[in-house]
Design a protein around this motif. Structure first.
Motif, short mmCIF file in Angstrom:
data_model
loop_
_atom_site.label_atom_id
_atom_site.label_comp_id
_atom_site.label_asym_id
_atom_site.label_seq_id
_atom_site.Cartn_x
_atom_site.Cartn_y
_atom_site.Cartn_z
N GLY A 194 4.31 -2.28 -15.73
CA GLY A 194 3.39 -1.56 -14.71
C GLY A 194 4.59 -0.81 -13.47
N LEU A 195 5.68 -1.14 -13.37
CA LEU A 195 6.47 -0.57 -12.39
C LEU A 195 7.32 0.74 -12.93
CD1 LEU A 195 8.47 -3.58 -11.02
CD2 LEU A 195 6.18 -2.51 -10.10
N ASP A 196 7.04 0.87 -14.26
CA ASP A 196 7.89 2.11 -14.75
C ASP A 196 9.19 2.23 -14.71
OD1 ASP A 196 5.42 3.10 -15.97
OD2 ASP A 196 4.82 4.05 -14.13
N ILE A 197 9.82 1.03 -14.53
CA ILE A 197 11.55 1.08 -14.37
C ILE A 197 12.09 0.89 -15.81
CG2 ILE A 197 13.37 -0.32 -13.59
CD1 ILE A 197 11.60 -1.37 -11.41
N ASN A 198 13.02 1.82 -15.89
CA ASN A 198 13.61 1.87 -17.28
C ASN A 198 15.04 2.29 -17.30
OD1 ASN A 198 13.73 4.96 -17.20
ND2 ASN A 198 11.66 4.72 -17.37
N ALA A 199 15.66 2.51 -18.44
CA ALA A 199 17.03 2.81 -18.39
C ALA A 199 17.58 3.99 -17.68
CB ALA A 199 17.44 2.86 -19.85
N THR A 216 18.09 3.26 -9.55
CA THR A 216 17.02 3.66 -8.27
C THR A 216 16.39 2.24 -7.91
OG1 THR A 216 16.96 5.96 -9.03
CG2 THR A 216 15.23 5.11 -7.41
N TYR A 217 15.88 1.46 -8.71
CA TYR A 217 15.19 0.50 -8.19
C TYR A 217 15.69 -1.02 -8.44
CZ TYR A 217 11.64 4.17 -8.48
OH TYR A 217 10.94 5.34 -8.26
N LEU A 218 16.87 -1.16 -9.40
CA LEU A 218 17.30 -2.44 -9.26
C LEU A 218 19.01 -2.44 -8.76
CD1 LEU A 218 16.48 -2.98 -13.22
CD2 LEU A 218 15.36 -3.52 -11.16
N ALA A 219 19.11 -3.50 -7.89
CA ALA A 219 20.15 -3.54 -7.05
C ALA A 219 21.41 -3.96 -8.00
CB ALA A 219 19.96 -4.76 -6.12
N ASP A 220 21.13 -4.87 -9.04
CA ASP A 220 22.26 -5.29 -9.74
C ASP A 220 21.89 -5.22 -11.40
OD1 ASP A 220 20.23 -7.23 -9.90
OD2 ASP A 220 21.59 -8.93 -9.02
N LEU A 221 21.15 -4.31 -11.69
CA LEU A 221 20.52 -4.14 -12.88
C LEU A 221 19.56 -5.37 -13.45
CD1 LEU A 221 23.68 -2.62 -14.86
CD2 LEU A 221 21.61 -1.35 -13.74
N CYS A 222 19.06 -6.24 -12.49
CA CYS A 222 18.39 -7.36 -12.54
C CYS A 222 17.44 -7.59 -11.49
CB CYS A 222 19.17 -8.67 -12.76
SG CYS A 222 18.13 -9.99 -13.17
N HIS A 223 17.68 -7.70 -10.41
CA HIS A 223 17.06 -7.92 -9.32
C HIS A 223 16.51 -6.52 -8.50
CE1 HIS A 223 19.32 -11.51 -9.75
NE2 HIS A 223 18.10 -12.14 -9.38
N PRO A 224 15.24 -6.34 -8.26
CA PRO A 224 14.82 -5.20 -7.46
C PRO A 224 15.47 -5.10 -6.01
CG PRO A 224 12.82 -6.41 -8.33
CD PRO A 224 13.89 -7.25 -8.68
N ASN A 225 15.94 -3.80 -5.65
CA ASN A 225 16.55 -3.46 -4.37
C ASN A 225 15.25 -3.09 -3.55
OD1 ASN A 225 15.49 -0.75 -5.16
ND2 ASN A 225 17.36 0.00 -5.47
N TYR A 263 9.35 -2.58 -3.15
CA TYR A 263 8.49 -1.76 -2.87
C TYR A 263 7.33 -1.76 -3.91
CZ TYR A 263 5.21 1.80 -0.98
OH TYR A 263 4.19 2.45 -0.69
N LYS A 264 7.93 -1.27 -5.04
CA LYS A 264 6.97 -1.01 -6.44
C LYS A 264 6.35 -2.26 -6.76
CE LYS A 264 8.40 1.94 -9.59
NZ LYS A 264 7.65 3.19 -9.68
N VAL A 265 7.18 -3.35 -6.72
CA VAL A 265 6.54 -4.69 -6.71
C VAL A 265 5.29 -4.97 -5.83
CG1 VAL A 265 6.69 -7.22 -7.09
CG2 VAL A 265 8.50 -5.66 -8.00
N PRO A 309 7.03 5.28 -0.39
CA PRO A 309 8.07 4.53 0.42
C PRO A 309 8.82 5.66 1.02
CG PRO A 309 8.77 4.22 -1.88
CD PRO A 309 7.29 5.02 -1.89
N LYS A 310 9.15 5.29 2.20
CA LYS A 310 10.13 6.23 3.10
C LYS A 310 11.26 5.44 3.57
CE LYS A 310 6.30 9.17 4.31
NZ LYS A 310 6.17 10.52 4.47
N VAL A 311 12.34 5.95 3.79
CA VAL A 311 13.43 5.33 4.22
C VAL A 311 13.59 5.80 5.70
CG1 VAL A 311 16.11 5.00 4.19
CG2 VAL A 311 14.63 5.20 2.26
N GLU A 312 13.39 5.04 6.66
CA GLU A 312 13.69 5.22 8.09
C GLU A 312 14.23 3.91 8.66
OE1 GLU A 312 10.76 6.91 10.39
OE2 GLU A 312 10.27 8.37 8.84
N GLY A 313 15.04 4.07 9.68
CA GLY A 313 15.56 3.00 10.66
C GLY A 313 16.16 2.08 9.58
N TYR A 314 15.50 0.66 9.39
CA TYR A 314 15.97 -0.46 8.77
C TYR A 314 15.79 -0.60 7.28
CZ TYR A 314 17.73 -1.76 13.30
OH TYR A 314 18.20 -1.60 14.58
#
Length: 184
Positions: free
Chosen positions: A116-121, A126-135, A140-142, A166-171
């Motif tokens: 459901g997240l459409d995360i792939n190689a 863009t979406y995984l902090a350490d190739l395992c855990h979502p950043n 946000y996608k989860v 999602p937008k990046v602003e502030g914190y």
């Protein structure tokens, strides 16, 4: 850990209205990565993945009979050849299929995070902090996927689209439509 975790939940949540209590069970990546058996005999059910999930659901139902239980599949990973490396006779997608089957067998809802997240190689960084855990973007996608399912289930609809990106602003990452988290 499941037994002690449920006892801790019981103590912490004893004063909460259980009619609205929902448990999201998202386990599996550590089991896959450590090579924990996917299945096994009933006598050792807590020591293999499917047995542990069944045990957790049984204990939650026992402790909170009016609660809702939702299983969640693990997310895509970039490790172990993108989850295609065999560990103890199975690959990550086998575990995902097991969660989907368990949800049917146990009569609980399921959110397929893996598909459901459409995360792939191609987009994993863009979406995984350490190739395992979502950043932040992955989390946000989860969250968005969980929200879509909750809305769908509450309206008994087939699909629900959430248009806010999602937008990046502030914190960090936030949805610009969510101005007051207490009311949403």
């Amino acid at each position: 850990p499941v037994k002690s975790g449920i006892l801790a939940f019981n103590e912490q949540l004893s004063g909460i209205n259980q009619e609205k209590l929902t448990f999201f069970i998202s386990i599996g990546l550590n089991d896959y990565m450590s090579g924990r058996p996917l299945t096994g005999n009933k006598a050792n059910k807590k020591f293999h993945y499917e047995g542990a999930v069944r045990y957790a659901v049984d204990k939650l139902r026992e402790a909170y009979p009016s609660s809702e239980i939702v299983l969640m599949t693990p997310n895509f990973i970039g490790l172990f050849e993108h989850g295609t490396e065999t560990h103890n006779g199975y690959v990550l997608e086998d575990l995902v299929a097991s969660v989907l089957e368990l949800s049917t067998d146990l009569g609980v809802k399921c959110i397929d995070v893996f598909h459901g997240l459409d995360i792939n190689a191609e987009n994993q960084e863009t979406y995984l902090a350490d190739l395992c855990h979502p950043n932040e973007f992955g989390r946000y996608k989860v969250g968005r996927l969980v929200y879509e399912h909750l809305v769908k289930w509450s309206h008994e609809e087939e699909t629900v689209e959430v248009s806010v990106e999602p937008k990046v602003e502030g914190y960090g990452v936030y949805a610009d439509a969510v101005e007051n988290l207490e009311n949403n």
